[in-house]
Design a protein around this motif. Structure first.
Motif, PDB file in Angstrom:
ATOM      1  N   ALA A 113     -61.350 -45.111  95.789  1.00  0.00           N
ATOM      2  CA  ALA A 113     -62.069 -44.511  94.867  1.00  0.00           C
ATOM      3  C   ALA A 113     -61.631 -42.829  95.399  1.00  0.00           C
ATOM      4  CB  ALA A 113     -63.363 -43.677  93.847  1.00  0.00           C
ATOM      5  N   GLN A 114     -61.625 -42.877  96.693  1.00  0.00           N
ATOM      6  CA  GLN A 114     -61.367 -41.358  97.326  1.00  0.00           C
ATOM      7  C   GLN A 114     -59.909 -41.596  97.564  1.00  0.00           C
ATOM      8  OE1 GLN A 114     -63.657 -38.689  97.506  1.00  0.00           O
ATOM      9  NE2 GLN A 114     -65.237 -40.569  96.184  1.00  0.00           N
ATOM     10  N   VAL A 115     -58.917 -41.346  96.849  1.00  0.00           N
ATOM     11  CA  VAL A 115     -57.819 -41.709  96.461  1.00  0.00           C
ATOM     12  C   VAL A 115     -56.472 -41.589  97.961  1.00  0.00           C
ATOM     13  CG1 VAL A 115     -54.422 -41.120  95.500  1.00  0.00           C
ATOM     14  CG2 VAL A 115     -56.805 -41.324  94.226  1.00  0.00           C
ATOM     15  N   ALA A 116     -57.185 -40.152  98.419  1.00  0.00           N
ATOM     16  CA  ALA A 116     -56.755 -39.807 100.146  1.00  0.00           C
ATOM     17  C   ALA A 116     -56.454 -40.705 100.829  1.00  0.00           C
ATOM     18  CB  ALA A 116     -56.868 -38.039 100.762  1.00  0.00           C
ATOM     19  N   ASP A 117     -58.285 -40.902 100.713  1.00  0.00           N
ATOM     20  CA  ASP A 117     -58.540 -42.121 102.053  1.00  0.00           C
ATOM     21  C   ASP A 117     -57.739 -44.001 101.803  1.00  0.00           C
ATOM     22  OD1 ASP A 117     -60.159 -39.688 102.785  1.00  0.00           O
ATOM     23  OD2 ASP A 117     -61.817 -41.535 101.962  1.00  0.00           O
ATOM     24  N   PHE A 118     -58.007 -43.728 101.208  1.00  0.00           N
ATOM     25  CA  PHE A 118     -57.067 -44.919 100.324  1.00  0.00           C
ATOM     26  C   PHE A 118     -55.655 -45.328 100.865  1.00  0.00           C
ATOM     27  CE2 PHE A 118     -54.098 -47.848  97.751  1.00  0.00           C
ATOM     28  CZ  PHE A 118     -54.236 -48.875  98.239  1.00  0.00           C
ATOM     29  N   LEU A 119     -55.243 -43.808 100.519  1.00  0.00           N
ATOM     30  CA  LEU A 119     -53.361 -44.033 101.081  1.00  0.00           C
ATOM     31  C   LEU A 119     -53.048 -43.537 102.675  1.00  0.00           C
ATOM     32  CD1 LEU A 119     -52.410 -41.941  97.667  1.00  0.00           C
ATOM     33  CD2 LEU A 119     -51.623 -44.281  98.323  1.00  0.00           C
TER      34      LEU A 119
ATOM     35  N   LEU B 179     -46.884 -47.174  93.023  1.00  0.00           N
ATOM     36  CA  LEU B 179     -45.089 -46.832  92.646  1.00  0.00           C
ATOM     37  C   LEU B 179     -45.234 -45.663  92.476  1.00  0.00           C
ATOM     38  CD1 LEU B 179     -45.178 -49.096  89.913  1.00  0.00           C
ATOM     39  CD2 LEU B 179     -43.929 -49.224  91.953  1.00  0.00           C
ATOM     40  N   GLU B 180     -46.408 -44.895  92.286  1.00  0.00           N
ATOM     41  CA  GLU B 180     -46.368 -43.109  92.153  1.00  0.00           C
ATOM     42  C   GLU B 180     -45.815 -42.319  93.905  1.00  0.00           C
ATOM     43  OE1 GLU B 180     -50.088 -41.420  89.870  1.00  0.00           O
ATOM     44  OE2 GLU B 180     -48.983 -42.561  87.871  1.00  0.00           O
ATOM     45  N   GLU B 181     -46.363 -43.575  94.407  1.00  0.00           N
ATOM     46  CA  GLU B 181     -46.472 -42.962  95.907  1.00  0.00           C
ATOM     47  C   GLU B 181     -45.371 -43.285  96.532  1.00  0.00           C
ATOM     48  OE1 GLU B 181     -48.536 -40.641  97.128  1.00  0.00           O
ATOM     49  OE2 GLU B 181     -49.617 -40.505  95.761  1.00  0.00           O
ATOM     50  N   GLY B 182     -44.273 -43.720  95.936  1.00  0.00           N
ATOM     51  CA  GLY B 182     -43.028 -44.026  96.282  1.00  0.00           C
ATOM     52  C   GLY B 182     -42.894 -45.715  97.073  1.00  0.00           C
TER      53      GLY B 182
ATOM     54  N   GLU C 110     -50.942 -45.955 105.060  1.00  0.00           N
ATOM     55  CA  GLU C 110     -50.262 -45.476 106.236  1.00  0.00           C
ATOM     56  C   GLU C 110     -50.491 -46.056 106.975  1.00  0.00           C
ATOM     57  OE1 GLU C 110     -47.686 -44.392 104.993  1.00  0.00           O
ATOM     58  OE2 GLU C 110     -47.475 -44.030 102.673  1.00  0.00           O
ATOM     59  N   ARG C 111     -52.019 -46.309 107.914  1.00  0.00           N
ATOM     60  CA  ARG C 111     -52.309 -46.374 108.933  1.00  0.00           C
ATOM     61  C   ARG C 111     -52.027 -47.634 109.714  1.00  0.00           C
ATOM     62  NH1 ARG C 111     -57.791 -45.204 110.872  1.00  0.00           N
ATOM     63  NH2 ARG C 111     -57.267 -43.360 109.278  1.00  0.00           N
ATOM     64  N   VAL C 112     -52.102 -47.984 108.649  1.00  0.00           N
ATOM     65  CA  VAL C 112     -51.967 -50.194 108.015  1.00  0.00           C
ATOM     66  C   VAL C 112     -50.773 -50.554 108.511  1.00  0.00           C
ATOM     67  CG1 VAL C 112     -53.290 -52.059 107.436  1.00  0.00           C
ATOM     68  CG2 VAL C 112     -54.811 -50.465 108.013  1.00  0.00           C
ATOM     69  N   GLY C 113     -49.915 -50.093 107.760  1.00  0.00           N
ATOM     70  CA  GLY C 113     -48.959 -49.816 107.640  1.00  0.00           C
ATOM     71  C   GLY C 113     -47.699 -49.887 108.450  1.00  0.00           C
TER      72      GLY C 113
ATOM     73  N   MET D 245     -42.735 -48.272 101.287  1.00  0.00           N
ATOM     74  CA  MET D 245     -43.651 -50.108 101.907  1.00  0.00           C
ATOM     75  C   MET D 245     -43.767 -51.106 100.653  1.00  0.00           C
ATOM     76  SD  MET D 245     -46.629 -49.242 104.086  1.00  0.00           S
ATOM     77  CE  MET D 245     -47.593 -48.151 103.378  1.00  0.00           C
ATOM     78  N   ARG D 246     -43.342 -52.381 101.343  1.00  0.00           N
ATOM     79  CA  ARG D 246     -43.339 -53.095 100.444  1.00  0.00           C
ATOM     80  C   ARG D 246     -44.310 -53.824 100.178  1.00  0.00           C
ATOM     81  NH1 ARG D 246     -39.073 -56.008  98.238  1.00  0.00           N
ATOM     82  NH2 ARG D 246     -39.975 -57.848  98.432  1.00  0.00           N
ATOM     83  N   VAL D 247     -45.346 -53.524  99.106  1.00  0.00           N
ATOM     84  CA  VAL D 247     -47.085 -53.644  99.068  1.00  0.00           C
ATOM     85  C   VAL D 247     -47.082 -54.687  97.699  1.00  0.00           C
ATOM     86  CG1 VAL D 247     -49.163 -52.697  98.447  1.00  0.00           C
ATOM     87  CG2 VAL D 247     -47.483 -51.041  99.538  1.00  0.00           C
ATOM     88  N   ILE D 248     -47.966 -56.108  98.278  1.00  0.00           N
ATOM     89  CA  ILE D 248     -48.803 -56.805  97.712  1.00  0.00           C
ATOM     90  C   ILE D 248     -50.099 -56.883  97.391  1.00  0.00           C
ATOM     91  CG2 ILE D 248     -48.840 -59.224  96.698  1.00  0.00           C
ATOM     92  CD1 ILE D 248     -46.207 -60.134  97.696  1.00  0.00           C
ATOM     93  N   LEU D 249     -50.081 -56.909  95.732  1.00  0.00           N
ATOM     94  CA  LEU D 249     -51.946 -56.611  95.704  1.00  0.00           C
ATOM     95  C   LEU D 249     -52.636 -57.936  95.632  1.00  0.00           C
ATOM     96  CD1 LEU D 249     -51.397 -53.191  93.538  1.00  0.00           C
ATOM     97  CD2 LEU D 249     -52.233 -53.473  95.929  1.00  0.00           C
TER      98      LEU D 249
END
Length: 214
Positions: A111-117, A21-24, A121-124, A1-5
Motif C-alpha cells: 500500500a506504500q507504493v513508493a516502498d513497494f516500487l 504498467l503505469e511505471e513502464g 527495483e532493488r530486487v530486479g 522489467m518483465r514482471v509476472i504476478l
C-alpha cells in the motif's frame, strides 16, 4: 522489467498490474495460483516474479514453493514474495539461500507504493529487499542467543538494515550517521560474529544467515 504476478486476490492482482504498467514495466502474465505461475515463467521468461505466499488450493505455502521451484530451475529470475503476515518459517527458508535477487514484503507495504516500487527495483537489479517488520521479528527470536548477544544496540540496528538489503550508504542515510561510521559498525559485527573475509562467501549474507540459523 518483465514482471509476472501471482496473487489470488483479483482486486489486488489487477491493481498491481495497473501500477506496474503505469511505471513502464511489462506484465506478460498475471495468475492466481502457484502452478500457473511456474507455467507462465517457463513461457514468458520474466526478469522478476511477484508472488503471494498463500494461494489456492490449500492457501498455505503454494506461492512460496512455486518461488523456490522457479529459483531452482532458473536462478537468474528474481523473486519478490508478498505475505499478509510474518511467516517466520517461510521467511527463514527464503532468506537461508542465496538472497541476491530476493525480496520478502508484507502486503501492508504494498500500500506504500513508493516502498513497494523501491523493493521491486532493488530486487530486479539483483539486490535484496526484506520488510523491516519481518527482519525485526526474526532478530527478536535471537536476542538471547550468542554470538548475537555480544552486538551493541547500534550494531544490531546496522545488522537489521543489512538484512533488509540496504547498502552501507543507504544505512548511513537511514540512521543519520556517516558512511564511515556504518563501515566501522559493520566490521565490528563481522568480527564479533567471527566471519572471516577469506572464506569465499559474502560476509553480509553470512551475517544475516547467522541469526536466522541461531
Amino acid at each position: 522489467m518483465r514482471v509476472i504476478l501471482a496473487e489470488d486476490s483479483t482486486l489486488l492482482r489487477e491493481g498491481l498490474v495497473r501500477l506496474l504498467l503505469e511505471e513502464g514495466h511489462e506484465v506478460p502474465a498475471a495468475v492466481g495460483d502457484g502452478d500457473a505461475l511456474v507455467e507462465a515463467v517457463e513461457e514468458h521468461e520474466p526478469d522478476i516474479v511477484v508472488v503471494d505466499v498463500r494461494m489456492p488450493p490449500t492457501h498455505t505455502d503454494e506461492g512460496l514453493r512455486a518461488a523456490l521451484e522457479i529459483r531452482r530451475r532458473r536462478p537468474g529470475i528474481k523473486v519478490l514474495v508478498l505475505s499478509q503476515y510474518v511467516e517466520k518459517k517461510y521467511a527463514t527458508e527464503l532468506m537461508s539461500g542465496d538472497v541476491d535477487g530476493v525480496g520478502y514484503l508484507l502486503k501492508d507495504r504494498v500500500a506504500q507504493v513508493a516502498d513497494f516500487l523501491d523493493a521491486l527495483e532493488r530486487v530486479g537489479a539483483g539486490g535484496a529487499a526484506f520488510d523491516p517488520e519481518v527482519v525485526r521479528q526474526l532478530l527478536a527470536r535471537t536476542t538471547q542467543v550468542d554470538p548475537l548477544s555480544r552486538l551493541t544496540p547500534r550494531e544490531r540496528e546496522v545488522l537489521e538494515h543489512m538484512a533488509q538489503g540496504l547498502t552501507n550508504a543507504a544505512i548511513a542515510q537511514a540512521l543519520h550517521v556517516s558512511q564511515s561510521a556504518v563501515e566501522k559498525h559493520v566490521n565490528a559485527l563481522f568480527d564479533k560474529l567471527r566471519l572471516s573475509d577469506a572464506n569465499g562467501y559474502s560476509r553480509r549474507v553470512l551475517a544475516v544467515l547467522r541469526f536466522l540459523q541461531s
